[in-house]
Structure formats: structure tokens, C-alpha cells
Design a protein around this motif. Structure first.
Motif, PDB file in Angstrom:
ATOM      1  N   ASP A  42      -0.131  -4.744  16.066  1.00 51.09           N
ATOM      2  CA  ASP A  42      -1.001  -4.990  17.228  1.00 51.09           C
ATOM      3  C   ASP A  42      -1.974  -6.136  16.986  1.00 51.09           C
ATOM      4  OD1 ASP A  42       0.185  -2.890  18.651  1.00 51.09           O
ATOM      5  OD2 ASP A  42      -1.208  -1.420  17.818  1.00 51.09           O
ATOM      6  N   GLY A  43      -1.538  -7.141  16.213  1.00 50.90           N
ATOM      7  CA  GLY A  43      -2.401  -8.285  15.958  1.00 50.90           C
ATOM      8  C   GLY A  43      -3.631  -7.946  15.138  1.00 50.90           C
ATOM      9  N   GLY A  44      -3.527  -6.925  14.288  1.00 54.80           N
ATOM     10  CA  GLY A  44      -4.689  -6.449  13.542  1.00 54.80           C
ATOM     11  C   GLY A  44      -4.965  -7.226  12.269  1.00 54.80           C
ATOM     12  N   LEU A  45      -6.255  -7.377  11.984  1.00 60.30           N
ATOM     13  CA  LEU A  45      -6.731  -7.951  10.736  1.00 60.30           C
ATOM     14  C   LEU A  45      -7.812  -7.037  10.164  1.00 60.30           C
ATOM     15  CD1 LEU A  45      -7.209 -11.773  11.506  1.00 60.30           C
ATOM     16  CD2 LEU A  45      -5.334 -10.692  10.263  1.00 60.30           C
ATOM     17  N   LEU A  46      -7.767  -6.835   8.848  1.00 57.60           N
ATOM     18  CA  LEU A  46      -8.809  -6.073   8.164  1.00 57.60           C
ATOM     19  C   LEU A  46      -9.296  -6.895   6.981  1.00 57.60           C
ATOM     20  CD1 LEU A  46     -10.384  -3.383   7.948  1.00 57.60           C
ATOM     21  CD2 LEU A  46      -8.593  -2.593   6.379  1.00 57.60           C
ATOM     22  N   PHE A  47     -10.592  -7.237   6.992  1.00 56.10           N
ATOM     23  CA  PHE A  47     -11.202  -8.031   5.926  1.00 56.10           C
ATOM     24  C   PHE A  47     -11.918  -7.087   4.963  1.00 56.10           C
ATOM     25  CE2 PHE A  47     -10.872 -10.636   9.683  1.00 56.10           C
ATOM     26  CZ  PHE A  47     -10.466 -11.874   9.214  1.00 56.10           C
ATOM     27  N   SER A  48     -11.695  -7.293   3.676  1.00 57.77           N
ATOM     28  CA  SER A  48     -12.300  -6.431   2.659  1.00 57.77           C
ATOM     29  C   SER A  48     -12.879  -7.263   1.537  1.00 57.77           C
ATOM     30  CB  SER A  48     -11.261  -5.464   2.068  1.00 57.77           C
ATOM     31  OG  SER A  48     -10.703  -4.634   3.054  1.00 57.77           O
ATOM     32  N   ILE A  49     -14.010  -6.820   1.019  1.00 58.88           N
ATOM     33  CA  ILE A  49     -14.588  -7.424  -0.171  1.00 58.88           C
ATOM     34  C   ILE A  49     -15.099  -6.307  -1.075  1.00 58.88           C
ATOM     35  CG2 ILE A  49     -16.857  -7.745   0.926  1.00 58.88           C
ATOM     36  CD1 ILE A  49     -17.100 -10.305  -0.835  1.00 58.88           C
ATOM     37  N   ASP A  50     -14.800  -6.407  -2.372  1.00 61.67           N
ATOM     38  CA  ASP A  50     -15.218  -5.416  -3.358  1.00 61.67           C
ATOM     39  C   ASP A  50     -15.827  -6.133  -4.550  1.00 61.67           C
ATOM     40  OD1 ASP A  50     -13.853  -2.568  -2.597  1.00 61.67           O
ATOM     41  OD2 ASP A  50     -12.547  -4.226  -2.018  1.00 61.67           O
ATOM     42  N   ALA A  51     -16.787  -5.485  -5.184  1.00 62.41           N
ATOM     43  CA  ALA A  51     -17.423  -6.058  -6.370  1.00 62.41           C
ATOM     44  C   ALA A  51     -17.853  -4.945  -7.305  1.00 62.41           C
ATOM     45  CB  ALA A  51     -18.633  -6.904  -5.975  1.00 62.41           C
ATOM     46  N   ILE A  68      -6.716  -9.361  17.272  1.00 59.00           N
ATOM     47  CA  ILE A  68      -7.360 -10.585  16.785  1.00 59.00           C
ATOM     48  C   ILE A  68      -6.349 -11.722  16.737  1.00 59.00           C
ATOM     49  CG2 ILE A  68      -8.580 -11.621  14.831  1.00 59.00           C
ATOM     50  CD1 ILE A  68      -9.670  -8.848  14.182  1.00 59.00           C
ATOM     51  N   ILE A  69      -5.111 -11.403  16.374  1.00 57.00           N
ATOM     52  CA  ILE A  69      -4.021 -12.372  16.393  1.00 57.00           C
ATOM     53  C   ILE A  69      -3.128 -12.072  17.594  1.00 57.00           C
ATOM     54  CG2 ILE A  69      -1.956 -13.167  15.175  1.00 57.00           C
ATOM     55  CD1 ILE A  69      -3.360 -12.687  12.590  1.00 57.00           C
ATOM     56  N   GLY A  70      -2.656 -13.113  18.275  1.00 61.14           N
ATOM     57  CA  GLY A  70      -1.771 -12.921  19.420  1.00 61.14           C
ATOM     58  C   GLY A  70      -2.540 -12.916  20.725  1.00 61.14           C
ATOM     59  N   TYR A  71      -2.127 -12.053  21.636  1.00 62.99           N
ATOM     60  CA  TYR A  71      -2.754 -12.015  22.952  1.00 62.99           C
ATOM     61  C   TYR A  71      -3.258 -10.603  23.236  1.00 62.99           C
ATOM     62  CZ  TYR A  71       1.748  -9.965  24.198  1.00 62.99           C
ATOM     63  OH  TYR A  71       2.853  -9.156  24.244  1.00 62.99           O
ATOM     64  N   GLY A  72      -3.958 -10.458  24.340  1.00 65.51           N
ATOM     65  CA  GLY A  72      -4.507  -9.159  24.703  1.00 65.51           C
ATOM     66  C   GLY A  72      -5.958  -9.023  24.277  1.00 65.51           C
ATOM     67  N   ASP A 108      -4.856   0.826  10.434  1.00 65.50           N
ATOM     68  CA  ASP A 108      -4.229   0.611  11.733  1.00 65.50           C
ATOM     69  C   ASP A 108      -5.253   0.831  12.852  1.00 65.50           C
ATOM     70  OD1 ASP A 108      -1.772   0.092  10.371  1.00 65.50           O
ATOM     71  OD2 ASP A 108      -1.502   2.250  10.172  1.00 65.50           O
ATOM     72  N   HIS A 109      -4.799   1.068  14.065  1.00 63.19           N
ATOM     73  CA  HIS A 109      -5.717   1.052  15.201  1.00 63.19           C
ATOM     74  C   HIS A 109      -6.633   2.279  15.200  1.00 63.19           C
ATOM     75  CE1 HIS A 109      -2.234   3.415  16.535  1.00 63.19           C
ATOM     76  NE2 HIS A 109      -3.060   4.047  17.356  1.00 63.19           N
ATOM     77  N   TYR A 110      -7.769   2.122  15.850  1.00 62.68           N
ATOM     78  CA  TYR A 110      -8.746   3.209  15.960  1.00 62.68           C
ATOM     79  C   TYR A 110      -8.505   3.960  17.261  1.00 62.68           C
ATOM     80  CZ  TYR A 110     -13.162   5.733  15.735  1.00 62.68           C
ATOM     81  OH  TYR A 110     -14.124   6.721  15.676  1.00 62.68           O
ATOM     82  N   ILE A 111      -8.407   5.287  17.191  1.00 71.38           N
ATOM     83  CA  ILE A 111      -8.169   6.142  18.361  1.00 71.38           C
ATOM     84  C   ILE A 111      -9.521   6.686  18.821  1.00 71.38           C
ATOM     85  CG2 ILE A 111      -6.905   8.132  19.251  1.00 71.38           C
ATOM     86  CD1 ILE A 111      -4.968   7.788  16.881  1.00 71.38           C
ATOM     87  N   GLU A 112     -10.053   6.109  19.865  1.00 69.68           N
ATOM     88  CA  GLU A 112     -11.424   6.440  20.273  1.00 69.68           C
ATOM     89  C   GLU A 112     -11.571   7.896  20.705  1.00 69.68           C
ATOM     90  OE1 GLU A 112     -12.731   3.689  23.196  1.00 69.68           O
ATOM     91  OE2 GLU A 112     -12.618   1.946  21.852  1.00 69.68           O
ATOM     92  N   THR A 220       3.198  -4.277   6.782  1.00 67.06           N
ATOM     93  CA  THR A 220       1.921  -4.962   6.641  1.00 67.06           C
ATOM     94  C   THR A 220       2.014  -5.997   5.531  1.00 67.06           C
ATOM     95  OG1 THR A 220       1.033  -3.369   5.042  1.00 67.06           O
ATOM     96  CG2 THR A 220       0.646  -2.907   7.375  1.00 67.06           C
ATOM     97  N   PHE A 221       1.131  -6.982   5.637  1.00 65.85           N
ATOM     98  CA  PHE A 221       1.060  -8.034   4.627  1.00 65.85           C
ATOM     99  C   PHE A 221      -0.403  -8.216   4.252  1.00 65.85           C
ATOM    100  CE2 PHE A 221       0.644 -12.572   3.466  1.00 65.85           C
ATOM    101  CZ  PHE A 221       1.493 -12.587   2.367  1.00 65.85           C
ATOM    102  N   GLN A 222      -0.650  -8.366   2.961  1.00 64.27           N
ATOM    103  CA  GLN A 222      -2.016  -8.489   2.465  1.00 64.27           C
ATOM    104  C   GLN A 222      -2.089  -9.663   1.500  1.00 64.27           C
ATOM    105  OE1 GLN A 222      -3.346  -4.813   0.784  1.00 64.27           O
ATOM    106  NE2 GLN A 222      -5.331  -5.583   0.152  1.00 64.27           N
ATOM    107  N   VAL A 223      -3.118 -10.480   1.646  1.00 68.17           N
ATOM    108  CA  VAL A 223      -3.314 -11.625   0.766  1.00 68.17           C
ATOM    109  C   VAL A 223      -4.766 -11.627   0.311  1.00 68.17           C
ATOM    110  CG1 VAL A 223      -3.788 -13.152   2.738  1.00 68.17           C
ATOM    111  CG2 VAL A 223      -3.108 -14.143   0.557  1.00 68.17           C
ATOM    112  N   GLY A 224      -5.001 -11.985  -0.954  1.00 63.52           N
ATOM    113  CA  GLY A 224      -6.373 -11.932  -1.442  1.00 63.52           C
ATOM    114  C   GLY A 224      -6.591 -12.766  -2.682  1.00 63.52           C
ATOM    115  N   TYR A 225      -7.822 -12.713  -3.144  1.00 63.43           N
ATOM    116  CA  TYR A 225      -8.251 -13.492  -4.307  1.00 63.43           C
ATOM    117  C   TYR A 225      -9.217 -12.654  -5.134  1.00 63.43           C
ATOM    118  CZ  TYR A 225     -10.676 -17.044  -7.066  1.00 63.43           C
ATOM    119  OH  TYR A 225     -11.229 -17.770  -8.093  1.00 63.43           O
ATOM    120  N   LYS A 226      -9.062 -12.724  -6.446  1.00 55.52           N
ATOM    121  CA  LYS A 226      -9.990 -12.044  -7.351  1.00 55.52           C
ATOM    122  C   LYS A 226     -10.679 -13.074  -8.238  1.00 55.52           C
ATOM    123  CE  LYS A 226      -9.133 -10.260 -11.312  1.00 55.52           C
ATOM    124  NZ  LYS A 226      -8.628  -9.466 -12.474  1.00 55.52           N
ATOM    125  N   GLY A 227     -11.987 -12.922  -8.410  1.00 55.91           N
ATOM    126  CA  GLY A 227     -12.744 -13.843  -9.258  1.00 55.91           C
ATOM    127  C   GLY A 227     -13.749 -13.100 -10.096  1.00 55.91           C
TER     128      GLY A 227
END
Length: 229
Positions: A42-51, A68-72, A108-112, A220-227
């Protein structure tokens, strides 16, 4: 053999990220951080940061939404997700590691109407993990959790498990399962599987098949960076 058992945990801790959706009894090292973006249906994006602010304590924030991606229409999650984990027992040669934590971010999506995510957050959890000297490392993990998303099922308790097989320091396969005691949408449980790639111990990519026991599984696909600070 003793030397082998001591070397393998070091190589596993050097992985950029352990790929499972469910908690693993591993933390980032002190001063490490990671940032990732999850792409889902559903064009979903989830941003995460951990430390890791202390040797055994890690904290994180997550936020995203669908459309967030696509239309609607864009539908953001109702609140940021919070992650706090503390390593209460370090792994030794004959002892597993154990971690106590809180994870308020579901998937995934939030069911209100039901005030929940399609895949509920783990909430308060306790899990244990043990590594074995197979290939570049084999991790068995199991845990108990109590989600805070209980409008449709009051007990909130569930049991989950996972395994990770590291074919090399750069390539891992994982399989995980939750019984779904606290989830009327997943009466057969939740089964996920996928692969994770780690480049130069900084960039990581994960591709997964999720909710395999349902009529329509998800990718799902996930991409990230660790520093390191």
C-alpha cells in the motif's frame, strides 16, 4: 573448539543488522547506531533509527505510514513507535543471551477501528538467543511478549521464535514464527522468511516474504546503514 565458540559471536555482532521482525537477544555495541527504511504494501514506508547509548542499552524511534509512495491518500501512523531494549544476560559458551525490551511499533497498515497494526507490535517482551558454530553462525531465538494493542483481544500475550543462518558475514537467511495467541486476524500464526545482505559492515538490504500462512502473503524490502559515533 573453545576458540571457535569465542570467535563466532564476534563475527555475528559485526553484522549490520539482524533481519527478523521479532526481537532477538542482541544489541548494538555502545556508540553504534543504525538507520533503515522499510518498503511495504500500500505504498508504505517505515523509517527507523536505533542507537546504543550504553553497553547494554539501546533505544530507537520508528515512524511511517501508507500511501507515501504511489497514489491515493497518505495515512500516517497515529504515533511514533518506541523501542527500548536492555541486555540482561550476555551470552557465554554454555549460556544464552537474554534481553528485556519494549517495542510499540507494529507492521503494515494501521487499523483505526481496532486501534492496532495489521501485524501487532510485540509490546513488552523477553527473549533469549543462542549462537552455534555452524557456517558463519547459527542463531536460535525464542521469546514471550505482551502487546499493548489489546482492543480486539484482551490478554495480549504471545510466544514467538526465530532462527538465523549466516552463510557468510555478508549473507543471512532467517525464518520466524509467532503463535498469534493475541491476534484474531492471524489464527494460524505469523510466519516470515527472508534473506539479508550486508555490505562492508555498513549497508544492509533485506528482502522478506511475510505472513506466509495467510491467503495473501506480503513482500517487503528494507535498506539501511549502520555507523559508529
Amino acid at each position: 573448539m573453545n576458540k571457535l565458540l569465542l570467535v563466532i559471536p564476534v563475527s555475528l555482532f559485526s553484522l549490520s543488522v539482524l533481519p527478523c521482525d521479532f526481537p532477538i537477544a542482541k544489541n548494538l555495541a555502545r556508540g553504534e547506531y543504525k538507520f533503515d527504511i522499510r518498503f511495504y504494501n500500500d505504498g508504505g514506508l517505515l523509517f527507523s533509527i536505533d542507537a546504543a547509548i550504553l553497553d547494554k542499552l539501546s533505544i530507537g524511534l520508528r515512524y511511517g505510514g501508507t500511501g507515501i509512495i504511489g497514489y491515493g491518500k497518505v495515512r500516517f501512523n497515529p504515533a511514533p513507535g518506541v523501542s527500548i531494549s536492555y541486555l540482561i544476560l550476555e551470552e557465554l559458551e554454555y549460556w544464552p543471551s537474554a534481553i528485556l525490551g519494549i517495542e510499540t511499533q507494529g507492521f503494515d497498515h494501521y487499523i483505526e477501528d481496532n486501534e492496532r497494526y495489521f501485524i501487532k507490535s510485540r509490546g513488552l517482551y523477553l527473549c533469549i538467543s543462542k549462537e552455534f558454530p555452524v557456517l558463519s553462525g547459527f542463531i536460535l531465538n525464542g521469546g514471550l511478549n505482551r502487546t499493548f494493542e489489546t482492543k480486539d483481544e484482551k490478554s495480549g500475550f504471545d510466544i514467538f521464535s526465530s532462527l538465523i543462518l549466516n552463510f557468510s558475514p555478508e549473507f543471512s537467511f532467517f525464518l520466524e514464527y509467532a503463535l498469534g495467541y493475541n491476534d484474531p486476524l492471524h489464527t494460524k500464526g505469523i510466519l516470515n522468511s527472508g534473506v539479508s545482505f550486508n555490505l562492508i559492515n555498513q549497508f544492509f538490504f533485506t528482502f522478506s516474504f511475510r505472513d506466509l500462512l495467510s491467503d495473501t502473503y506480503m513482500r517487503t524490502f528494507q535498506v539501511g546503514y549502520k555507523g559508529h559515533l
